[in-house]
Design an enzyme around this catalytic site. Structure first.
Site, mmCIF file in Angstrom:
data_model
loop_
_atom_site.group_PDB
_atom_site.id
_atom_site.type_symbol
_atom_site.label_atom_id
_atom_site.label_comp_id
_atom_site.label_asym_id
_atom_site.label_seq_id
_atom_site.Cartn_x
_atom_site.Cartn_y
_atom_site.Cartn_z
ATOM 1 C CD GLU A 204 -2.661 1.184 -0.176
ATOM 2 O OE1 GLU A 204 -2.068 1.698 -1.306
ATOM 3 O OE2 GLU A 204 -3.848 0.365 -0.374
ATOM 4 C CG ASP A 280 -6.564 2.542 -4.621
ATOM 5 O OD1 ASP A 280 -6.230 1.555 -5.670
ATOM 6 O OD2 ASP A 280 -5.959 3.593 -4.819
HETATM 7 O O1 AHR Z 1 0.658 0.682 -3.146
HETATM 8 C C1 AHR Z 1 0.195 0.536 -4.671
HETATM 9 C C2 AHR Z 1 -1.144 1.011 -4.683
HETATM 10 O O2 AHR Z 1 -1.338 2.528 -4.265
HETATM 11 C C3 AHR Z 1 -1.982 0.270 -4.165
HETATM 12 O O3 AHR Z 1 -2.341 -1.144 -4.717
HETATM 13 C C4 AHR Z 1 -3.370 1.174 -4.255
HETATM 14 O O4 AHR Z 1 -4.220 0.918 -3.131
HETATM 15 C C5 AHR Z 1 -2.665 2.272 -4.124
HETATM 16 O O5 AHR Z 1 -3.166 3.373 -4.869
#
Ligand code: AHR
Length: 481
Positions: A204, A280
């Site tokens: 994340e 996300d």
């Molecule tokens: O960590 C990379 C990405 O960042 C994740 O998959 C996403 O939730 C956010 O946009």
């Protein structure tokens, strides 16, 4: 034994086990996945041919004959009911109804395992699966392991082709709230050596290739057609491993402390499961998934090495990507519509515009050439085809925002993928249907005499289900010119 029997003997049992190609437990004979056909919205669960064996792809083929099918569910074989279904909207909206992501075509990734046909999950941008109520998966800083088998030649630089542990609300809830396997060549966050693609960990707000936030050269570019990717984590420690899923052993690309950035030690894993998207619901990525698991506990390298041997013994191999009336590379063809309105119309172009035109042997050479195409080996996958204009050498039929265009080949990866199509018998029983390699729910379709790559229902007018089978079936003859 299956991969999950091996993990169990190692003391790190599977808490999620997903595959559309085979059973991951020796004793598994339940449903592997579910398909839904467009003709009547009926569903069918696909089980292994025999206990512990390869998926019954023939059952899918007969159920989906003369229509199209999507994969609605990838069942969890672990007994935890951690099934994967269509990902809902999240921090990022998907292209489907209410911001959901699209479902994958059931026929986008044909392979064989030990000679038996099976289908993987071919994920174009905009497609994803999720379970936000998973049970038994790692939470907080608890240890877990994961592996997945991917197609190492199918990737992109979008965020984020992931499989593994993510947020339970489909939103970015901060550093350390995910721990998933990532595969692709996005370079916004971490990178490895070479130009990618790389196996990384999505934790994340960052894809990590090692202890440094940006580049860690120990993580190699890896493009095996069948690729085993491993990410595992436990307090103060995590690792990336990988190798060729069709032969040989796993290598360790990183094993060490959590990344040099705040929020990743301790971890704050939430335990949802994602496939093909970011935490996300970022849905710009593409890739192909064949099988994967999540474990409780940090598997030993020895356990993973035995799992890799099991994957190699499953003998993943490529198979034909085309069927139906033959298309011969180098031949000139014309494609005639078969819908009742339009049986005298052929796929044609005027400049970059691609449409249908009434063409016959009495037309001028100019008109005949506009309706004639040279069959080439597929620019992105030579097991499929590309269609070069007879009158404009170097220009090919390609899709752009799902509209078919005639554009010059700029030799980009994107162009090659947009211009690659796999043929099969026409869905209405006449001629051929021409499936987009990179968006396999989509087929050449004439709609108001314009050409699109259309799916059999969807948000665009050209995705209409009425007349779909007729509109996507073209009789292929030798070219007018
Ligand atoms: O960590 C990379 C990405 O960042 C994740 O998959 C996403 O939730 C956010 O946009």
């Amino acid at each position: 034994a299956g991969p999950c029997d091996i993990y169990a003997s190692g003391g790190t049992p599977c808490v999620a086990a997903h595959s559309t190609t085979r059973a991951l437990f020796n004793s598994f004979n339940g449903s592997l996945y579910q398909v839904r056909r467009a003709s009547d919205s009926a569903t069918l669960n696909i089980a292994p041919l025999s206990t512990g064996g390869v998926a019954n792809a023939a059952a899918q083929d007969s159920f989906c004959a003369h229509t199209t099918c999507v994969i609605t569910t990838i069942f969890d074989q672990s007994g935890h009911n951690n099934h994967l279904t269509q990902a809902p909207s999240g921090g990022v909206k998907g292209p489907g109804a209410n911001g959901s992501d699209n479902l994958a075509s059931a026929t986008g990734a044909p392979v064989t395992l030990n000679g038996h046909k099976a289908y993987g999950v071919f994920i174009p941008p905009g497609t994803g699966y999720r379970n936000n109520a998973a049970t038994g998966t790692a939470k907080g800083d608890a240890a877990q392991g994961m592996y997945a088998v991917f197609d190492g030649t199918h990737f992109n630089g979008g965020c984020c082709f992931d499989y593994g542990n993510a947020e339970t609300n489909s939103h970015d809830t901060g550093a350390g709230h995910m721990e998933a396997i990532y595969f692709g060549n996005i370079n916004v966050w971490g990178t490895g050596s070479g130009s990618g693609p790389w196996i990384m960990a999505d934790m994340e707000n960052g894809l990590f290739s090692g202890v440094n936030v940006k580049q860690n050269t120990g993580d190699p570019t890896i493009t095996d057609r069948f690729l085993t990717a491993v990410v595992k984590g436990q307090p103060n420690n995590w690792a990336i491993r990988g190798g060729n899923a069709a032969s040989g052993s796993l290598s360790t690309f990183y094993n060490g402390p959590r990344p040099n950035a705040s929020g990743y030690n301790p971890m704050s894993k939430e335990g949802a499961i994602i496939l093909g998207i970011g935490g996300d619901n970022s849905n710009g990525a593409q890739g192909t998934f064949y099988e994967g698991v999540m474990t409780s506990g940090f598997p030993s390298d020895a356990t993973e090495n035995s799992v890799q041997a099991n994957i190699v013994a499953a003998k993943y191999a490529t198979t034909s990507m085309t069927s139906g009336p033959a298309m011969n590379v180098g031949s000139h063809v014309s494609l005639r519509a078969t819908t009742a309105c339009c049986t005298d119309r052929f796929i044609s172009h005027q400049g970059e515009t691609v449409n249908t035109q009434v063409v016959s042997s009495s037309n001028t050479t100019t008109v005949k050439q506009q309706a004639s195409w040279v069959v080439r080996a597929g620019l992105a996958n030579s097991a499929c085809f590309s269609f070069e204009s007879v009158d404009t050498a170097g220009s090919f039929l390609r899709q752009s925002n799902f509209q078919l265009m005639l554009n010059a080949n700029d030799n980009s990866k994107q162009f090659h993928e947009d211009a690659t199509f796999c043929t099969q018998a026409g869905l209405n029983g006449q001629g051929n249907s021409v499936q987009s390699w990179s968006h396999p729910t989509r087929f050449f379709r004439h709609f108001n005499n314009q050409l699109f790559v259309a799916s059999n229902s969807g948000v665009h007018d050209f995705d209409a289900t009425a007349l779909f089978n007729d509109d996507v079936s073209f009789v292929v003859s030798s070219g007018f010119a």
